[in-house]
Write a protein that holds these residues in place. Structure first.
Motif, PDB file in Angstrom:
ATOM      1  N   PRO A   4      15.005   3.673  -6.956  1.00  0.00           N
ATOM      2  CA  PRO A   4      13.972   3.822  -5.865  1.00  0.00           C
ATOM      3  C   PRO A   4      13.142   5.407  -5.547  1.00  0.00           C
ATOM      4  N   VAL A  42       1.557 -10.493   3.471  1.00  0.00           N
ATOM      5  CA  VAL A  42       1.245 -11.937   2.329  1.00  0.00           C
ATOM      6  C   VAL A  42       2.978 -13.134   2.609  1.00  0.00           C
ATOM      7  N   VAL A  73       9.972   8.416  -6.629  1.00  0.00           N
ATOM      8  CA  VAL A  73       8.844   8.911  -7.070  1.00  0.00           C
ATOM      9  C   VAL A  73       8.504   8.995  -9.290  1.00  0.00           C
ATOM     10  N   SER A 131       0.567  -1.504   0.086  1.00  0.00           N
ATOM     11  CA  SER A 131      -0.103   0.023   0.230  1.00  0.00           C
ATOM     12  C   SER A 131       1.130   1.163  -0.257  1.00  0.00           C
ATOM     13  N   ARG A 149       1.049  -5.558   4.335  1.00  0.00           N
ATOM     14  CA  ARG A 149       1.262  -5.507   5.653  1.00  0.00           C
ATOM     15  C   ARG A 149       1.006  -4.152   6.751  1.00  0.00           C
ATOM     16  N   GLU A 150       1.002  -2.655   6.175  1.00  0.00           N
ATOM     17  CA  GLU A 150       0.372  -1.807   6.978  1.00  0.00           C
ATOM     18  C   GLU A 150      -1.117  -1.859   7.762  1.00  0.00           C
ATOM     19  N   ASP A 176      10.007   0.657  -5.948  1.00  0.00           N
ATOM     20  CA  ASP A 176      11.083   0.146  -4.542  1.00  0.00           C
ATOM     21  C   ASP A 176      11.646  -1.308  -5.501  1.00  0.00           C
ATOM     22  N   LYS A 182      15.673  17.565  -1.036  1.00  0.00           N
ATOM     23  CA  LYS A 182      15.500  18.256   0.052  1.00  0.00           C
ATOM     24  C   LYS A 182      15.821  18.796   1.108  1.00  0.00           C
ATOM     25  N   LYS A 191       5.890   9.342   1.220  1.00  0.00           N
ATOM     26  CA  LYS A 191       6.256   8.969   2.223  1.00  0.00           C
ATOM     27  C   LYS A 191       8.017  10.270   1.841  1.00  0.00           C
ATOM     28  N   LEU A 206       3.093   3.850  -2.127  1.00  0.00           N
ATOM     29  CA  LEU A 206       3.300   4.579  -3.628  1.00  0.00           C
ATOM     30  C   LEU A 206       2.708   4.125  -4.644  1.00  0.00           C
ATOM     31  N   ALA A 207       3.896   3.193  -5.125  1.00  0.00           N
ATOM     32  CA  ALA A 207       4.014   2.039  -6.237  1.00  0.00           C
ATOM     33  C   ALA A 207       1.833   1.416  -6.340  1.00  0.00           C
TER      34      ALA A 207
HETATM   35  P1  FAD Z   1       6.515   0.565   0.073  1.00  0.00           P
HETATM   36  O1  FAD Z   1       6.145   2.131   0.064  1.00  0.00           O
HETATM   37  O2  FAD Z   1       8.124   0.613   0.885  1.00  0.00           O
HETATM   38  O3  FAD Z   1       5.798   0.140   0.239  1.00  0.00           O
HETATM   39  C1  FAD Z   1       5.907  -0.945   0.270  1.00  0.00           C
HETATM   40  C2  FAD Z   1       4.751  -1.710   0.331  1.00  0.00           C
HETATM   41  O4  FAD Z   1       5.191  -2.759   0.706  1.00  0.00           O
HETATM   42  C3  FAD Z   1       4.267  -1.926   2.483  1.00  0.00           C
HETATM   43  O5  FAD Z   1       2.701  -1.618   2.158  1.00  0.00           O
HETATM   44  C4  FAD Z   1       4.534  -3.124   2.542  1.00  0.00           C
HETATM   45  O6  FAD Z   1       3.675  -3.123   4.061  1.00  0.00           O
HETATM   46  C5  FAD Z   1       4.205  -3.747   1.948  1.00  0.00           C
HETATM   47  N1  FAD Z   1       4.587  -5.318   1.867  1.00  0.00           N
HETATM   48  C6  FAD Z   1       5.696  -5.677   1.427  1.00  0.00           C
HETATM   49  N2  FAD Z   1       6.200  -6.660   1.277  1.00  0.00           N
HETATM   50  C7  FAD Z   1       5.232  -7.716   2.289  1.00  0.00           C
HETATM   51  C8  FAD Z   1       3.765  -8.641   2.469  1.00  0.00           C
HETATM   52  N3  FAD Z   1       4.887 -10.075   2.302  1.00  0.00           N
HETATM   53  N4  FAD Z   1       3.057  -8.414   3.508  1.00  0.00           N
HETATM   54  C9  FAD Z   1       2.055  -7.587   3.203  1.00  0.00           C
HETATM   55  N5  FAD Z   1       2.405  -6.593   2.220  1.00  0.00           N
HETATM   56  C10 FAD Z   1       3.855  -6.699   2.408  1.00  0.00           C
HETATM   57  N6  FAD Z   1      12.017   9.681  -3.673  1.00  0.00           N
HETATM   58  C11 FAD Z   1      11.286  10.815  -4.278  1.00  0.00           C
HETATM   59  O7  FAD Z   1      11.174  10.498  -5.834  1.00  0.00           O
HETATM   60  N7  FAD Z   1      11.500  12.013  -3.458  1.00  0.00           N
HETATM   61  C12 FAD Z   1      11.967  12.371  -2.949  1.00  0.00           C
HETATM   62  O8  FAD Z   1      12.328  13.701  -1.907  1.00  0.00           O
HETATM   63  C13 FAD Z   1      11.873  11.108  -2.179  1.00  0.00           C
HETATM   64  N8  FAD Z   1      12.730  11.615  -0.437  1.00  0.00           N
HETATM   65  C14 FAD Z   1      12.382  10.222   0.257  1.00  0.00           C
HETATM   66  C15 FAD Z   1      12.835  10.219   1.709  1.00  0.00           C
HETATM   67  C16 FAD Z   1      12.720   9.160   2.372  1.00  0.00           C
HETATM   68  C17 FAD Z   1      12.970   9.069   4.021  1.00  0.00           C
HETATM   69  C18 FAD Z   1      12.291   8.300   1.911  1.00  0.00           C
HETATM   70  C19 FAD Z   1      12.814   6.482   2.556  1.00  0.00           C
HETATM   71  C20 FAD Z   1      12.134   7.916   0.775  1.00  0.00           C
HETATM   72  C21 FAD Z   1      11.811   8.788  -0.581  1.00  0.00           C
HETATM   73  N9  FAD Z   1      12.036   8.382  -1.754  1.00  0.00           N
HETATM   74  C22 FAD Z   1      12.341  10.150  -1.961  1.00  0.00           C
HETATM   75  C23 FAD Z   1      11.945   7.376  -2.395  1.00  0.00           C
HETATM   76  C24 FAD Z   1       9.780   7.229  -2.614  1.00  0.00           C
HETATM   77  O9  FAD Z   1       9.337   7.543  -1.002  1.00  0.00           O
HETATM   78  C25 FAD Z   1       9.881   5.268  -2.797  1.00  0.00           C
HETATM   79  O10 FAD Z   1      10.580   5.384  -4.319  1.00  0.00           O
HETATM   80  C26 FAD Z   1       8.105   5.615  -3.557  1.00  0.00           C
HETATM   81  O11 FAD Z   1       7.660   5.779  -1.694  1.00  0.00           O
HETATM   82  C27 FAD Z   1       7.782   3.945  -3.045  1.00  0.00           C
HETATM   83  O12 FAD Z   1       7.113   3.190  -2.939  1.00  0.00           O
HETATM   84  P2  FAD Z   1       6.438   1.491  -2.663  1.00  0.00           P
HETATM   85  O13 FAD Z   1       5.388   1.597  -2.986  1.00  0.00           O
HETATM   86  O14 FAD Z   1       7.408   2.013  -4.249  1.00  0.00           O
HETATM   87  O15 FAD Z   1       7.268   1.332  -1.983  1.00  0.00           O
END
Ligand code: FAD
Length: 383
Positions: free
Chosen positions: A287, A83, A289, A12, A37-38, A277, A320, A45, A14-15
């Motif tokens: 990794p 999962v 946005v 859940s 999981r969340e 990511d 930032k 983020k 951004l992806a």
């Molecule tokens: P996540 O947000 O990590 O989501 C993964 C999801 O999968 C979670 O909900 C988790 O609970 C779930 N999950 C994983 N495994 C399981 C399982 N086995 N069963 C059930 N659920 C599971 N990017 C930019 O472009 N600009 C920025 O300024 C920037 N700043 C950032 C600052 C910080 C502090 C961080 C940490 C990252 C930053 N990023 C930035 C990167 C950006 O935030 C990420 O690329 C993006 O949020 C990733 O999204 P995601 O959905 O791929 O992963």
């Protein structure tokens, strides 16, 4: 209950949520189940590394709660659900809430913070901030404290350093590299950012690493490889990310640095896709946005039967750091060329140019960040 025609999305972040929004633009009714999981809330983020100075609580970073997301998007959400395994033949997931079938499965699992090997009595007290719960823990840990040590001078380490000094903390940053943002900035540009952050109160420890972390009463004592010691109240580790691969790997889905997908975001297993990511798209793990936005826009029609190839334009990333606002668009790994750095009024413009003068990457700082759109247009697409 999800059936064999359901699109099931794990994650859940951004992806996951951006993909669902893109699907809903095309199809209001396709059955979608989100497993996470969340708690299933939507939050930004990137704000985790800029919200401390403004004293924001974790709950203030939540845009919409799980119930709101479910009704807004017309989806089923299984929150706080793990999962544990994928049966690719039966198209079934083993979860902490029982077996779930899928028609199409999307892995949007995100990445874990890498932990470097440390010795000492307080290793388990070293904090990483990668989601909203971590953020709240970190906020509690630093409340009423003064000194924070950060492992890692990359994007996230620098942003936290800036945010914490703005919040009145003393900050030490330790990194193995000789400079900040080692892979993203040429040396003179890195030095400018270091100087601005130093003026704001950050202390740097470059070309070294932390070896031991021990608790000594109220303080944490760190020993560095260069012989120095640092005393702090709280230690934060931000040394890099590692895509979450375990679930895919144990199901026989091909992985490299990330879960490997082609430009249709398809994994090696039929009816399983990946983005965000955790994904390695045509060899690229990005990794950030912007790549997620692009991937979600391509994957939504693909899942609905209109197979669409992903392309990546150049996608600059904002660092930032209010001490010196910075935008980077690093050259591709191994690109032939060199950095040319010029100081302009109130800023720095660094261009990474191929031998024929073609622009392959850039870093812009301070007033020069106004050139972002112009230079981005000159860059070749990533994919
Ligand atoms: P996540 O947000 O990590 O989501 C993964 C999801 O999968 C979670 O909900 C988790 O609970 C779930 N999950 C994983 N495994 C399981 C399982 N086995 N069963 C059930 N659920 C599971 N990017 C930019 O472009 N600009 C920025 O300024 C920037 N700043 C950032 C600052 C910080 C502090 C961080 C940490 C990252 C930053 N990023 C930035 C990167 C950006 O935030 C990420 O690329 C993006 O949020 C990733 O999204 P995601 O959905 O791929 O992963």
């Amino acid at each position: 209950t999800p059936s064999s025609s359901t699109i099931v999305i794990i994650g859940s972040g951004l992806a996951g949520y951006t993909l669902i929004r893109e699907i809903r633009k095309l199809d209001k009714a396709a059955p979608i189940t989100l497993i996470t999981r969340e708690p299933g809330y939507f939050y930004s983020k990137p704000m985790l590394s800029t919200a401390l100075a403004s004293k924001k609580e974790a709950s203030q970073l939540i845009t919409t709660a799980s119930e709101g997301m479910a009704s807004q998007l017309g989806i089923d959400i299984l929150a706080q659900t793990d999962v544990n395994a994928i049966d690719t033949a039966a198209q079934e997931l083993q979860t902490s809430a029982g077996l779930i079938s899928y028609g199409k499965l999307v892995l949007a699992l995100g990445a874990d913070q890498i932990r470097i090997t440390l010795e000492g009595s307080a290793v388990s007290e070293v904090i990483t901030v990668n989601d909203l719960e971590d953020y709240e823990k970190f906020r509690k840990a630093i409340a009423g404290k003064k000194k924070v040590a950060i492992l890692g001078a990359g994007l996230i380490g620098c942003e936290f350093a800036n945010d914490l000094v703005l919040g009145g903390y003393e900050v030490d940053v330790i990194d193995l590299a000789p400079q900040v943002l080692g892979r993203l900035l040429p040396e003179p540009a890195a030095r400018a950012l270091q100087d601005k952050l130093s003026e704001a109160g950050v202390r740097w420890h470059f070309s070294t690493t932390v070896q031991t972390v021990n608790r000594n009463g109220d303080a944490l004592e760190m020993k560095l490889a260069n012989g120095q010691s640092i005393s702090c109240d709280v230690a934060l580790s931000a040394v890099g990310l590692r895509p979450r691969l375990d679930l895919a790997k144990s199901a026989g889905v091909k992985t490299g640095v990330g879960i490997q997908v082609n430009r249709h975001l398809e994994t090696s297993s039929s009816n399983i896709y990946s983005l965000g990511d955790c994904a390695e798209v045509d060899g690229l793990v990005l990794p950030y946005v912007m790549p997620i936005m692009q991937a979600a826009r391509a994957l939504a029609p693909t899942l609905l039967g209109q197979v669409t190839a992903l392309s990546y334009p150049a996608m600059p990333v904002m660092v930032k750091t209010p001490a010196l606002p910075t935008v980077v668009s690093p050259p591709a790994k191994g690109a032939d060329g060199q950095w040319k750095t010029t100081t302009v009024e109130g800023g720095i413009e660094a261009r990474f140019e191929a031998p024929d003068g073609k622009l392959l990457g850039f870093a812009l700082m301070g007033a020069a960040t106004s050139q972002r759109a112009t230079l981005t247009k000159e860059l070749p697409p990533l994919l």
